[in-house]
Scaffold this motif. Structure first.
Motif, PDB file in Angstrom:
ATOM      1  N   SER A  81      -3.218  11.574   7.459  1.00 14.49           N
ATOM      2  CA  SER A  81      -2.465  10.462   8.044  1.00 14.49           C
ATOM      3  C   SER A  81      -1.921  10.829   9.423  1.00 14.49           C
ATOM      4  CB  SER A  81      -1.320  10.069   7.100  1.00 14.49           C
ATOM      5  OG  SER A  81      -0.609   8.978   7.623  1.00 14.49           O
ATOM      6  N   TYR A  88      -7.742  -2.043   3.604  1.00 10.54           N
ATOM      7  CA  TYR A  88      -7.519  -1.076   2.522  1.00 10.54           C
ATOM      8  C   TYR A  88      -7.015  -1.793   1.268  1.00 10.54           C
ATOM      9  CZ  TYR A  88      -5.128   2.547  -0.192  1.00 10.54           C
ATOM     10  OH  TYR A  88      -4.684   3.358  -1.215  1.00 10.54           O
ATOM     11  N   ASN A  89      -6.049  -2.683   1.452  1.00  9.67           N
ATOM     12  CA  ASN A  89      -5.471  -3.390   0.295  1.00  9.67           C
ATOM     13  C   ASN A  89      -6.506  -4.285  -0.389  1.00  9.67           C
ATOM     14  OD1 ASN A  89      -2.910  -2.255   0.415  1.00  9.67           O
ATOM     15  ND2 ASN A  89      -2.182  -3.752   1.926  1.00  9.67           N
ATOM     16  N   ASN A  92      -4.554   4.448   3.159  1.00 10.45           N
ATOM     17  CA  ASN A  92      -4.058   3.346   3.981  1.00 10.45           C
ATOM     18  C   ASN A  92      -3.640   3.892   5.341  1.00 10.45           C
ATOM     19  OD1 ASN A  92      -2.658   1.204   5.133  1.00 10.45           O
ATOM     20  ND2 ASN A  92      -1.764   0.548   3.191  1.00 10.45           N
ATOM     21  N   ASP A 115      -4.509  -1.377   7.066  1.00  5.71           N
ATOM     22  CA  ASP A 115      -3.732  -1.831   5.907  1.00  5.71           C
ATOM     23  C   ASP A 115      -4.359  -2.999   5.136  1.00  5.71           C
ATOM     24  OD1 ASP A 115      -1.083  -1.848   4.400  1.00  5.71           O
ATOM     25  OD2 ASP A 115      -1.089  -3.877   5.218  1.00  5.71           O
ATOM     26  N   SER A 116      -4.652  -4.108   5.800  1.00  6.68           N
ATOM     27  CA  SER A 116      -5.117  -5.287   5.065  1.00  6.68           C
ATOM     28  C   SER A 116      -6.482  -5.046   4.429  1.00  6.68           C
ATOM     29  CB  SER A 116      -5.153  -6.519   5.982  1.00  6.68           C
ATOM     30  OG  SER A 116      -6.029  -6.284   7.067  1.00  6.68           O
TER      31      SER A 116
END
Length: 478
Positions: free
Chosen positions: A52, A341-342, A425, A338-339
């Motif tokens: 990360s 990955y989710n 993420n 993020d979006s």
């Protein structure tokens, strides 16, 4: 300035060498083992944090002074390679192999490292003399200072004005330069020396020599797309060796016994013998802001039979350097915005979560997820990466994205098997301005030969048994 005759002689030597031996084969050694960590949780947390940190540092270089270069490296990039420096006596140098940066550098004597306690140091500081320093007029000097003009650099080196005007500053050394990392930094000088890779000797190889560093005791062999990278310097002398390289990372899954097998790093092109190998290729994208990255376009990820389309910014790179996916040997786990990955996790959890209970406390301890308590046979959907281009799909083996290990047995919980998805993420898309949209980590590259074809500007993937590939190539050379 050095005369050109030794260079012409050496160029002839390299070309003659490459005709008789098309490739240079080097072993990559995995630097992470369970012995460094007291629990699997600790190991995974350390690696997920580092992945990360490295990913997010790729987006902050635009905030800094233009005269400083900020590399996207966080220390401890998993795989190391070794070479010899000089000839008599030669010094063995062991560095992290990193496709995400474009300079070869290492610590030199005397070397002081601040806040380096407990960090691995793979190589002893090298002994380099001033006789090997690089001129302030050199293009390499400008490259190390983020393309500052040689006149400015010679002025910094206190070369007199009349010498600058007559381009007669060759005796003045390139001034020191500063590199910063996700959680470390160093100041280095440029030098030239003989570098020996296997039986090949590269004279006048340019590298950075650090005498002081902050939280960064180990050097890096940069394999990125810059004139100071190892492949680029090799390509100026032997295009057949430098314009194509590949590696095949032995599937480790943090297993100490597997980690000890060498992973082949292959410089140059070879004809596969025996098994027929089909490479899946996708085009490299140029990144104006981070020209040393190997960026490709990601169109989507399939979870089982359902394809989750990638956002548009992962398919291309814009004029500001935003977007695309970096193929990176120095990041462990794949990072997704993020979006996206989710969406992938939701699809994955719809299938796995129906059968297995979520292990949220394991997710908190390791920094990865979703994780599940596995009872009996686990039905895990197949993950497939869809790169931009025709027939550019890569099916990931299960062990490349789902890690299973034993948890508990500590008196608190009884011992049981846990499995975690190994994608991460990368954070909110709005925070990823000025850099790549995603990174393909080396954990997802295990068991594939990944080829960087600089001549045809493409990256290729082929499923391989990497330990057997090492044995066959090493056998051919002996």
């Amino acid at each position: 300035m050095a005369s050109s005759s030794p260079i012409i002689f050496f160029l002839c030597f390299i070309l003659c060498f490459s005709l008789s031996s098309q490739i240079i084969l080097l072993p990559l050694t995995h630097s992470i083992s369970k012995t460094q960590f007291n629990t699997t949780h600790h190991l995974l947390k350390s690696i997920s944090t580092r992945s990360s940190t490295r990913f997010h540092h790729q987006h902050h270089s635009h905030n800094h002074n233009k005269n400083q270069i900020y590399l996207p490296l966080s220390p401890g990039s998993d795989y190391t390679l070794s070479f010899n420096l000089g000839s008599n006596p030669s010094q063995l140098i062991t560095l992290y192999m990193d496709t995400g940066s474009d300079l070869v550098w290492f610590p030199c004597s005397p070397f002081e490292c601040i806040l380096c306690e407990g960090k691995p140091q793979t190589t002893k500081p090298a002994n380099i003399t001033k006789a090997h320093s690089v001129s302030c007029q050199s293009p390499a000097c400008s490259a190390s200072h983020s393309t500052m003009s040689s006149s400015d650099l010679c002025a910094i080196s206190r070369c007199p004005l009349d010498f600058i005007e007559t381009s007669d500053c060759s005796s003045f050394s390139c001034p020191p330069f500063y590199y910063a990392y996700g959680d470390g930094s160093f100041v280095a000088n440029l030098y030239r020396h003989t570098l020996s890779l296997s039986s090949l000797h590269l004279h006048n190889f340019t590298f950075g020599c650090a005498h002081t560093a902050l939280a960064e005791p180990t050097g890096v062999a940069g394999f990125g797309r810059g004139i100071l990278s190892l492949p680029a310097q090799l390509a100026t002398l032997s295009p057949s060796l430098g314009n194509r390289f590949s590696y095949c990372l032995v599937s480790h899954s943090f297993d100490g016994d597997r980690v000890r097998r060498p992973s082949p790093l292959i410089l140059g092109h070879y004809e596969s013998t025996g098994e027929s190998v089909e490479f899946v290729y996708t085009s490299m994208l140029s990144n104006p802001k981070h020209p040393y990255f190997y960026c490709v376009g990601l169109a989507g990820i399939s979870v089982g039979k359902r394809t989750v389309p990638a956002p548009d910014n992962l398919k291309r790179v814009d004029g500001k350097g935003n977007g695309g996916m970096v193929v990176d040997s120095g990041t462990t786990f794949t990072m997704l915005p993020d979006s996206f990955y989710n969406s992938v996790v939701t699809e994955f959890d719809n299938r796995v979560g129906r059968v297995h209970k979520r292990a949220s406390e394991i997710e908190a301890k390791t920094g990865i997820g979703p994780c599940y308590y596995l009872n009996g046979l686990s039905q895990i959907p197949v993950l497939k990466l869809h790169f931009v281009g025709n027939n550019s799909d890569v099916v990931l083996p299960r062990k490349n994205y789902f890690y299973e290990f034993m948890d508990g047995g500590d008196g608190v919980r009884k011992k049981g098997k846990v499995g975690c998805m190994m994608l991460m993420n990368g954070g909110d898309e709005t925070e990823l301005d000025g850099g790549p949209g995603a990174t393909l980590g080396n954990y997802q590259q295990q068991g594939f030969e990944v080829v960087y074809d600089l001549e045809k500007q493409r990256v290729g993937f082929a499923k391989r048994q990497c330990a057997l590939l090492w044995d066959s190539l090493n056998g051919d050379k002996n």
